[in-house]
Design a protein around this motif. Structure first.
Motif, PDB file in Angstrom:
ATOM      1  N   GLU A  69       0.833  -1.204   0.000  1.00 32.10           N
ATOM      2  CA  GLU A  69       0.000   0.000   0.000  1.00 32.10           C
ATOM      3  C   GLU A  69       0.867   1.254   0.000  1.00 32.10           C
ATOM      4  O   GLU A  69       0.630   2.194  -0.764  1.00 32.10           O
ATOM      5  CB  GLU A  69      -0.913  -0.023   1.220  1.00 32.10           C
ATOM      6  N   GLN A  70       1.893   1.276   0.826  1.00 31.74           N
ATOM      7  CA  GLN A  70       2.785   2.440   0.904  1.00 31.74           C
ATOM      8  C   GLN A  70       3.585   2.616  -0.388  1.00 31.74           C
ATOM      9  O   GLN A  70       3.815   3.743  -0.834  1.00 31.74           O
ATOM     10  CB  GLN A  70       3.723   2.320   2.108  1.00 31.74           C
ATOM     11  N   ALA A  71       3.996   1.509  -1.013  1.00 33.06           N
ATOM     12  CA  ALA A  71       4.743   1.591  -2.277  1.00 33.06           C
ATOM     13  C   ALA A  71       3.864   2.174  -3.382  1.00 33.06           C
ATOM     14  O   ALA A  71       4.328   3.012  -4.177  1.00 33.06           O
ATOM     15  CB  ALA A  71       5.257   0.212  -2.668  1.00 33.06           C
ATOM     16  N   ILE A  72       2.608   1.746  -3.453  1.00 41.98           N
ATOM     17  CA  ILE A  72       1.679   2.284  -4.454  1.00 41.98           C
ATOM     18  C   ILE A  72       1.437   3.764  -4.204  1.00 41.98           C
ATOM     19  O   ILE A  72       1.460   4.579  -5.130  1.00 41.98           O
ATOM     20  CB  ILE A  72       0.363   1.494  -4.455  1.00 41.98           C
ATOM     21  N   LEU A  73       1.212   4.127  -2.962  1.00 42.15           N
ATOM     22  CA  LEU A  73       0.988   5.530  -2.624  1.00 42.15           C
ATOM     23  C   LEU A  73       2.209   6.381  -2.989  1.00 42.15           C
ATOM     24  O   LEU A  73       2.068   7.468  -3.561  1.00 42.15           O
ATOM     25  CB  LEU A  73       0.652   5.668  -1.135  1.00 42.15           C
ATOM     26  N   GLN A  74       3.404   5.881  -2.708  1.00 44.75           N
ATOM     27  CA  GLN A  74       4.620   6.620  -3.062  1.00 44.75           C
ATOM     28  C   GLN A  74       4.745   6.775  -4.570  1.00 44.75           C
ATOM     29  O   GLN A  74       5.163   7.824  -5.070  1.00 44.75           O
ATOM     30  CB  GLN A  74       5.866   5.934  -2.497  1.00 44.75           C
ATOM     31  N   SER A  75       4.340   5.771  -5.307  1.00 43.11           N
ATOM     32  CA  SER A  75       4.363   5.852  -6.761  1.00 43.11           C
ATOM     33  C   SER A  75       3.428   6.959  -7.262  1.00 43.11           C
ATOM     34  O   SER A  75       3.778   7.718  -8.170  1.00 43.11           O
ATOM     35  CB  SER A  75       3.957   4.507  -7.363  1.00 43.11           C
ATOM     36  N   HIS A  76       2.251   7.067  -6.652  1.00 40.23           N
ATOM     37  CA  HIS A  76       1.320   8.152  -7.010  1.00 40.23           C
ATOM     38  C   HIS A  76       1.939   9.518  -6.692  1.00 40.23           C
ATOM     39  O   HIS A  76       1.847  10.451  -7.495  1.00 40.23           O
ATOM     40  CB  HIS A  76       0.000   8.009  -6.254  1.00 40.23           C
ATOM     41  N   ILE A  77       2.560   9.627  -5.542  1.00 42.58           N
ATOM     42  CA  ILE A  77       3.195  10.890  -5.135  1.00 42.58           C
ATOM     43  C   ILE A  77       4.316  11.263  -6.102  1.00 42.58           C
ATOM     44  O   ILE A  77       4.449  12.424  -6.508  1.00 42.58           O
ATOM     45  CB  ILE A  77       3.695  10.794  -3.675  1.00 42.58           C
ATOM     46  N   ASP A  78       5.114  10.270  -6.501  1.00 44.39           N
ATOM     47  CA  ASP A  78       6.197  10.508  -7.460  1.00 44.39           C
ATOM     48  C   ASP A  78       5.651  10.956  -8.816  1.00 44.39           C
ATOM     49  O   ASP A  78       6.213  11.856  -9.446  1.00 44.39           O
ATOM     50  CB  ASP A  78       7.052   9.256  -7.628  1.00 44.39           C
ATOM     51  N   ASP A  79       4.548  10.335  -9.262  1.00 44.62           N
ATOM     52  CA  ASP A  79       3.918  10.737 -10.522  1.00 44.62           C
ATOM     53  C   ASP A  79       3.491  12.202 -10.470  1.00 44.62           C
ATOM     54  O   ASP A  79       3.703  12.953 -11.432  1.00 44.62           O
ATOM     55  CB  ASP A  79       2.677   9.892 -10.819  1.00 44.62           C
ATOM     56  N   ILE A  80       2.886  12.592  -9.371  1.00 43.58           N
ATOM     57  CA  ILE A  80       2.432  13.982  -9.221  1.00 43.58           C
ATOM     58  C   ILE A  80       3.617  14.937  -9.271  1.00 43.58           C
ATOM     59  O   ILE A  80       3.557  15.976  -9.927  1.00 43.58           O
ATOM     60  CB  ILE A  80       1.610  14.157  -7.928  1.00 43.58           C
ATOM     61  N   ALA A  81       4.701  14.574  -8.605  1.00 41.96           N
ATOM     62  CA  ALA A  81       5.891  15.425  -8.606  1.00 41.96           C
ATOM     63  C   ALA A  81       6.478  15.561 -10.015  1.00 41.96           C
ATOM     64  O   ALA A  81       6.934  16.632 -10.405  1.00 41.96           O
ATOM     65  CB  ALA A  81       6.941  14.854  -7.651  1.00 41.96           C
ATOM     66  N   ARG A  82       6.452  14.480 -10.781  1.00 40.68           N
ATOM     67  CA  ARG A  82       7.013  14.469 -12.131  1.00 40.68           C
ATOM     68  C   ARG A  82       6.090  15.088 -13.175  1.00 40.68           C
ATOM     69  O   ARG A  82       6.533  15.840 -14.041  1.00 40.68           O
ATOM     70  CB  ARG A  82       7.305  13.026 -12.551  1.00 40.68           C
ATOM     71  N   HIS A  83       4.814  14.730 -13.130  1.00 37.57           N
ATOM     72  CA  HIS A  83       3.898  15.086 -14.218  1.00 37.57           C
ATOM     73  C   HIS A  83       2.794  16.065 -13.832  1.00 37.57           C
ATOM     74  O   HIS A  83       2.121  16.602 -14.712  1.00 37.57           O
ATOM     75  CB  HIS A  83       3.228  13.820 -14.769  1.00 37.57           C
ATOM     76  N   GLY A  84       2.545  16.226 -12.545  1.00 37.20           N
ATOM     77  CA  GLY A  84       1.459  17.098 -12.106  1.00 37.20           C
ATOM     78  C   GLY A  84       0.144  16.364 -11.910  1.00 37.20           C
ATOM     79  O   GLY A  84      -0.863  16.964 -11.562  1.00 37.20           O
ATOM     80  N   TYR A  85       0.133  15.060 -12.152  1.00 41.72           N
ATOM     81  CA  TYR A  85      -1.049  14.225 -11.971  1.00 41.72           C
ATOM     82  C   TYR A  85      -0.613  12.775 -11.770  1.00 41.72           C
ATOM     83  O   TYR A  85       0.553  12.435 -11.979  1.00 41.72           O
ATOM     84  CB  TYR A  85      -1.986  14.309 -13.185  1.00 41.72           C
ATOM     85  N   THR A  86      -1.556  11.943 -11.377  1.00 39.79           N
ATOM     86  CA  THR A  86      -1.313  10.513 -11.287  1.00 39.79           C
ATOM     87  C   THR A  86      -2.540   9.791 -11.805  1.00 39.79           C
ATOM     88  O   THR A  86      -3.611  10.398 -11.936  1.00 39.79           O
ATOM     89  CB  THR A  86      -0.972  10.075  -9.844  1.00 39.79           C
ATOM     90  N   SER A  87      -2.373   8.520 -12.129  1.00 40.63           N
ATOM     91  CA  SER A  87      -3.500   7.781 -12.695  1.00 40.63           C
ATOM     92  C   SER A  87      -3.545   6.355 -12.161  1.00 40.63           C
ATOM     93  O   SER A  87      -2.580   5.857 -11.585  1.00 40.63           O
ATOM     94  CB  SER A  87      -3.407   7.753 -14.223  1.00 40.63           C
ATOM     95  N   ILE A  88      -4.710   5.738 -12.363  1.00 40.37           N
ATOM     96  CA  ILE A  88      -4.903   4.332 -12.048  1.00 40.37           C
ATOM     97  C   ILE A  88      -5.393   3.668 -13.331  1.00 40.37           C
ATOM     98  O   ILE A  88      -6.376   4.116 -13.929  1.00 40.37           O
ATOM     99  CB  ILE A  88      -5.944   4.116 -10.932  1.00 40.37           C
ATOM    100  N   ALA A  89      -4.706   2.619 -13.750  1.00 41.48           N
ATOM    101  CA  ALA A  89      -5.081   1.905 -14.971  1.00 41.48           C
ATOM    102  C   ALA A  89      -6.453   1.258 -14.824  1.00 41.48           C
ATOM    103  O   ALA A  89      -6.901   0.961 -13.714  1.00 41.48           O
ATOM    104  CB  ALA A  89      -4.036   0.841 -15.282  1.00 41.48           C
ATOM    105  N   HIS A  90      -7.087   1.012 -15.934  1.00 39.61           N
ATOM    106  CA  HIS A  90      -8.448   0.467 -15.941  1.00 39.61           C
ATOM    107  C   HIS A  90      -8.557  -0.865 -15.204  1.00 39.61           C
ATOM    108  O   HIS A  90      -9.570  -1.146 -14.586  1.00 39.61           O
ATOM    109  CB  HIS A  90      -8.953   0.326 -17.378  1.00 39.61           C
ATOM    110  N   HIS A  91      -7.542  -1.693 -15.244  1.00 41.72           N
ATOM    111  CA  HIS A  91      -7.636  -2.996 -14.586  1.00 41.72           C
ATOM    112  C   HIS A  91      -7.365  -2.941 -13.073  1.00 41.72           C
ATOM    113  O   HIS A  91      -7.599  -3.924 -12.388  1.00 41.72           O
ATOM    114  CB  HIS A  91      -6.703  -4.012 -15.262  1.00 41.72           C
ATOM    115  N   ASP A  92      -6.888  -1.817 -12.584  1.00 41.15           N
ATOM    116  CA  ASP A  92      -6.603  -1.676 -11.153  1.00 41.15           C
ATOM    117  C   ASP A  92      -7.642  -0.861 -10.401  1.00 41.15           C
ATOM    118  O   ASP A  92      -7.530  -0.687  -9.194  1.00 41.15           O
ATOM    119  CB  ASP A  92      -5.241  -1.016 -10.939  1.00 41.15           C
TER     120      ASP A  92
END
Length: 80
Positions: free
Chosen positions: A43-66
């Motif tokens: 859970e923490q790894a996924i959350l960190q990935s979202h935070i990193d996406d926001i820092a890099r791109h300004g947004y984060t996403s969840i794929a359709h299958h997740d």
């Protein structure tokens, strides 16, 4: 909602607006067995990935299958 103007239109079109932060976005829209159901460390790894996406791109996403909606969903933090 004011956002970064460099964000692609498809991202804006798939953005949810009912979450106050990235954790709420992940908790509300990710399939439980793929977020909270795999242990706190995952859970923490996924959350960190979202935070990193926001820092890099300004947004984060969840794929359709997740996610529970079955289509790509994005979260764009508000900027003031």
């Amino acid at each position: 909602m004011e956002t970064n103007s460099n964000i692609p239109k498809w991202v804006i079109g798939s953005a949810v607006t009912d979450c106050k932060d990235v954790y709420e976005f992940a908790y509300r829209y990710r399939k439980p067995d793929r977020f909270t159901g795999r242990g706190k460390e995952n859970e923490q790894a996924i959350l960190q990935s979202h935070i990193d996406d926001i820092a890099r791109h300004g947004y984060t996403s969840i794929a359709h299958h997740d996610n529970i909606a079955g289509k790509i969903l994005t979260y764009i933090p508000q900027t003031n």
